[in-house]
Design a protein around this motif. Structure first.
Motif, PDB file in Angstrom:
ATOM      1  N   ALA A   1       0.818  -1.213   0.000  1.00 26.17           N
ATOM      2  CA  ALA A   1       0.000   0.000   0.000  1.00 26.17           C
ATOM      3  C   ALA A   1       0.853   1.266   0.000  1.00 26.17           C
ATOM      4  O   ALA A   1       0.395   2.328  -0.433  1.00 26.17           O
ATOM      5  N   GLY A   2       2.094   1.154   0.464  1.00 23.98           N
ATOM      6  CA  GLY A   2       2.966   2.324   0.510  1.00 23.98           C
ATOM      7  C   GLY A   2       3.829   2.493  -0.722  1.00 23.98           C
ATOM      8  O   GLY A   2       4.899   3.100  -0.663  1.00 23.98           O
ATOM      9  N   HIS A   3       3.355   1.975  -1.854  1.00 24.00           N
ATOM     10  CA  HIS A   3       4.135   2.059  -3.093  1.00 24.00           C
ATOM     11  C   HIS A   3       4.422   3.515  -3.467  1.00 24.00           C
ATOM     12  O   HIS A   3       3.762   4.447  -2.998  1.00 24.00           O
ATOM     13  N   THR A   4       5.393   3.701  -4.321  1.00 27.87           N
ATOM     14  CA  THR A   4       5.849   5.028  -4.718  1.00 27.87           C
ATOM     15  C   THR A   4       4.714   5.881  -5.270  1.00 27.87           C
ATOM     16  O   THR A   4       3.902   5.413  -6.067  1.00 27.87           O
ATOM     17  N   ARG A   5       4.699   7.125  -4.856  1.00 28.67           N
ATOM     18  CA  ARG A   5       3.754   8.122  -5.371  1.00 28.67           C
ATOM     19  C   ARG A   5       4.526   9.401  -5.681  1.00 28.67           C
ATOM     20  O   ARG A   5       5.487   9.744  -4.999  1.00 28.67           O
ATOM     21  N   GLY A   6       4.083  10.108  -6.705  1.00 25.66           N
ATOM     22  CA  GLY A   6       4.635  11.418  -6.999  1.00 25.66           C
ATOM     23  C   GLY A   6       6.023  11.409  -7.602  1.00 25.66           C
ATOM     24  O   GLY A   6       6.684  12.443  -7.644  1.00 25.66           O
TER      25      GLY A   6
ATOM     26  N   SER B   1       9.085  -0.823   9.189  1.00 23.57           N
ATOM     27  CA  SER B   1      10.116  -0.574  10.195  1.00 23.57           C
ATOM     28  C   SER B   1      10.335  -1.783  11.096  1.00 23.57           C
ATOM     29  O   SER B   1      11.471  -2.094  11.485  1.00 23.57           O
ATOM     30  N   LYS B   2       9.268  -2.489  11.446  1.00 20.13           N
ATOM     31  CA  LYS B   2       9.392  -3.660  12.315  1.00 20.13           C
ATOM     32  C   LYS B   2      10.088  -4.807  11.602  1.00 20.13           C
ATOM     33  O   LYS B   2      10.939  -5.491  12.171  1.00 20.13           O
TER      34      LYS B   2
ATOM     35  N   ALA C   1       1.465  -4.415   3.051  1.00 25.13           N
ATOM     36  CA  ALA C   1       2.428  -3.542   3.722  1.00 25.13           C
ATOM     37  C   ALA C   1       1.754  -2.188   3.863  1.00 25.13           C
ATOM     38  O   ALA C   1       1.241  -1.635   2.892  1.00 25.13           O
ATOM     39  N   SER C   2       1.733  -1.642   5.061  1.00 26.31           N
ATOM     40  CA  SER C   2       0.916  -0.466   5.332  1.00 26.31           C
ATOM     41  C   SER C   2       1.347   0.734   4.492  1.00 26.31           C
ATOM     42  O   SER C   2       2.521   0.898   4.158  1.00 26.31           O
ATOM     43  N   GLN C   3       0.383   1.573   4.171  1.00 27.31           N
ATOM     44  CA  GLN C   3       0.676   2.767   3.384  1.00 27.31           C
ATOM     45  C   GLN C   3       1.603   3.706   4.140  1.00 27.31           C
ATOM     46  O   GLN C   3       2.492   4.319   3.550  1.00 27.31           O
ATOM     47  N   ALA C   4       1.435   3.793   5.436  1.00 22.84           N
ATOM     48  CA  ALA C   4       2.275   4.685   6.225  1.00 22.84           C
ATOM     49  C   ALA C   4       3.739   4.263   6.230  1.00 22.84           C
ATOM     50  O   ALA C   4       4.627   5.077   6.486  1.00 22.84           O
ATOM     51  N   SER C   5       3.993   2.981   5.934  1.00 23.18           N
ATOM     52  CA  SER C   5       5.372   2.482   5.926  1.00 23.18           C
ATOM     53  C   SER C   5       6.170   2.956   4.720  1.00 23.18           C
ATOM     54  O   SER C   5       7.392   2.913   4.725  1.00 23.18           O
ATOM     55  N   GLY C   6       5.463   3.362   3.664  1.00 23.03           N
ATOM     56  CA  GLY C   6       6.154   3.756   2.453  1.00 23.03           C
ATOM     57  C   GLY C   6       6.635   2.552   1.663  1.00 23.03           C
ATOM     58  O   GLY C   6       6.275   1.404   1.953  1.00 23.03           O
ATOM     59  N   PRO C   7       7.475   2.765   0.651  1.00 25.49           N
ATOM     60  CA  PRO C   7       7.958   1.653  -0.178  1.00 25.49           C
ATOM     61  C   PRO C   7       8.805   0.664   0.614  1.00 25.49           C
ATOM     62  O   PRO C   7       9.557   1.060   1.521  1.00 25.49           O
ATOM     63  N   ILE C   8       8.696  -0.603   0.279  1.00 29.78           N
ATOM     64  CA  ILE C   8       9.580  -1.613   0.873  1.00 29.78           C
ATOM     65  C   ILE C   8      10.999  -1.418   0.347  1.00 29.78           C
ATOM     66  O   ILE C   8      11.978  -1.483   1.087  1.00 29.78           O
ATOM     67  N   TYR C   9      11.098  -1.176  -0.963  1.00 24.27           N
ATOM     68  CA  TYR C   9      12.392  -0.976  -1.621  1.00 24.27           C
ATOM     69  C   TYR C   9      12.525   0.515  -1.961  1.00 24.27           C
ATOM     70  O   TYR C   9      12.097   0.970  -3.015  1.00 24.27           O
TER      71      TYR C   9
END
Length: 486
Positions: free
Chosen positions: A100-105, A200-201, A233-241
């Motif tokens: 959900a935290g995939h790249t935006r903008g 982060s966890k 994966a939560s949106q607040a976490s941002g991208p995994i990679y």
């Protein structure tokens, strides 16, 4: 219409081919549209009439100059056969994963490299990959003002407008027993409640936060231990990679590269019919008229290396302008490295980050080093082209294609300088592409396709558009000396 139409560039026959190409383009576009109408409709279009009426009532520019919404592509994604819209919960054997935290903008180059790794992660975890859209903004708007320039772009574009293959729900090769990817809309219908994972966890116990292999293994372990079918994966976490941990770190992809390049995410990576049609219509810019290479639009989808073979005699150079006139200085201020595979060991024209004392600042000498490699002058470009053309990898090169976002007057000056090097059959650029309205907003994918297939590529090592083309060249076995950098 074209800034390159003169006796050196375009014969009368080629003019007729371009006009014929317009006809083929329009006919092909209508056939694609007609094909969509033959499919059963499981779900309303992602872009609703209410949204369109809202856009009309807003302060957006008049609709006749607004970018396309790609509603037919949204609709086609909803019609993927692996999605059973009569169901409201996952089957017993189904497990899904969405980032959900995939790249935006950020630009398409940033988004597609992340999309490939997200799909790879789901594949390694044995879960169904859930994909959304290439997203500029997700605030509910249909259109966005691109970086405050007044240029309107779609707020979101379906990935199927740009790509083909398992990463957008197409079948995996028969040798891989993996579930086909599904849309975020379908995922939401089956999974109104989801288990959210915090980046982060999961990353807290990594011994190397810059290792794609370790990041992927850690997430895979967590995902395989979960019985819950609906995980994101939560949106607040941002991208995994992220760029900070992966794409801007030269060693990050090395440990996973051998497995990644053999995965279906790469071996069966492809470009959409819309992009391939644009390539075919414009093939006179890249290939001789009598070239035996088949039209992509007339052949069924095959593996990456088999489908996108080398174009003999073609050199492609990536000349980034526009935002790079300030971006290159920003790269210097933060002492950035080449991105992704551009920084792999043994690549020609390597970049070494010059010594610096503090991030956010740099010396005039270091800023100039970045400028030469990131924003070369016309004279520097011509000198590099002459140098590379004299190499063994460029033997027989007679055509030059400039992938660029430079203004037309700049491109004309650049072409004039390159013509003076002599012995060219044709010099063309991104500005010469004949594109319909839908293709204009995804033309970067057309450029990437051409760059991927060039006999020789001179790219910008700081660009993700370059690095994505280089990734496919390396995976498909192109000689390493055929890929160069400013």
């Amino acid at each position: 219409m074209f800034d390159w139409v003169d006796s050196r560039h375009l014969t009368k026959g080629r003019q007729l081919i371009i006009l014929g190409g317009f006809t083929l383009l329009l006919s092909g576009h209508l056939l694609v549209r007609h094909a969509y109408t033959l499919l059963p409709a499981p779900e309303p279009l992602a872009v609703t009439t209410l949204q369109i009426e809202s856009a009309k009532a807003s302060h957006a520019p008049p609709l006749h100059i607004l970018p396309p919404l790609y509603s037919a592509y949204h609709d086609a994604e909803l019609r993927l056969p692996q999605q059973d819209w009569s169901r409201t919960q996952p089957a017993l054997h189904e497990k899904f994963f969405f980032v959900a935290g995939h790249t935006r903008g950020l630009g398409w180059g940033n988004a597609v490299q992340e999309h490939i790794l997200n799909a790879y992660l789901a594949y390694k975890a044995g879960r169904t990959f859930v994909f959304g859209n290439f997203t500029w903004t997700d605030d509910g708007s249909l259109y966005s003002d691109y970086e405050g320039t007044g240029k309107m772009i779609p707020s979101q574009i379906p990935y199927s407008v740009l790509l083909n293959g398992p990463i957008v729900g197409d079948p995996f090769p028969h040798t891989h027993n993996a579930p086909r990817a599904v849309t975020k809309t379908y995922f939401d219908q089956l999974c109104p409640s989801k288990v959210e994972l915090e980046r982060s966890k999961i990353h807290s116990n990594l011994s190397s936060p810059n290792s794609v292999q370790e990041i992927t293994q850690q997430w895979t372990s967590v995902l395989k231990d979960l019985d819950e079918p609906c995980v994101e994966a939560s949106q607040a976490s941002g991208p995994i990679y992220s760029h900070h941990d992966v794409w801007g770190v030269r060693s990050a992809l090395l440990d996973v590269w051998l497995d990644l390049k053999r995965s279906p995410m790469i071996t069966h990576f492809g470009y959409s019919p819309l992009v391939e049609l644009a390539f075919d219509i414009n093939r006179e810019l890249f290939l001789p008229t009598a070239s035996p290479l088949p039209y992509l639009s007339s052949t069924s989808h095959t593996a990456n290396a088999e489908r996108y073979t080398e174009i003999p005699g073609l050199m492609v150079i990536h000349v980034r302008r526009g935002d790079y006139e300030t971006h290159c200085r920003t790269l210097a201020m933060w002492s950035e490295d080449f991105v992704s595979v551009n920084a792999f060991p043994d690549m020609p024209d390597p970049w070494t980050v010059p010594p610096h004392e503090e991030y956010g600042n740099n010396t005039p000498e270091n800023i100039e080093l970045y400028r030469r490699r990131c924003l070369p002058t016309i004279e520097e470009i011509a000198g590099k082209v002459a140098e590379v053309r004299a190499s063994a990898a460029a033997r027989g090169v007679r055509r030059l294609y400039i992938m660029t976002n430079g203004r037309p007057e700049y491109v004309r000056s650049l072409k004039d300088a390159l013509w003076k090097l002599g012995d060219w059959e044709m010099i063309t650029s991104s500005r010469d592409l004949v594109l319909n309205w839908e293709q204009k907003f995804v033309s970067q994918a057309v450029d990437m396709l051409v760059a991927q297939r060039a006999q020789v590529l001179i790219g910008n090592g700081f660009s993700t558009l370059t690095s994505n083309a280089v990734m496919m060249r390396l995976a498909n076995g192109y000689p390493i000396q055929s890929t160069r950098f400013w």
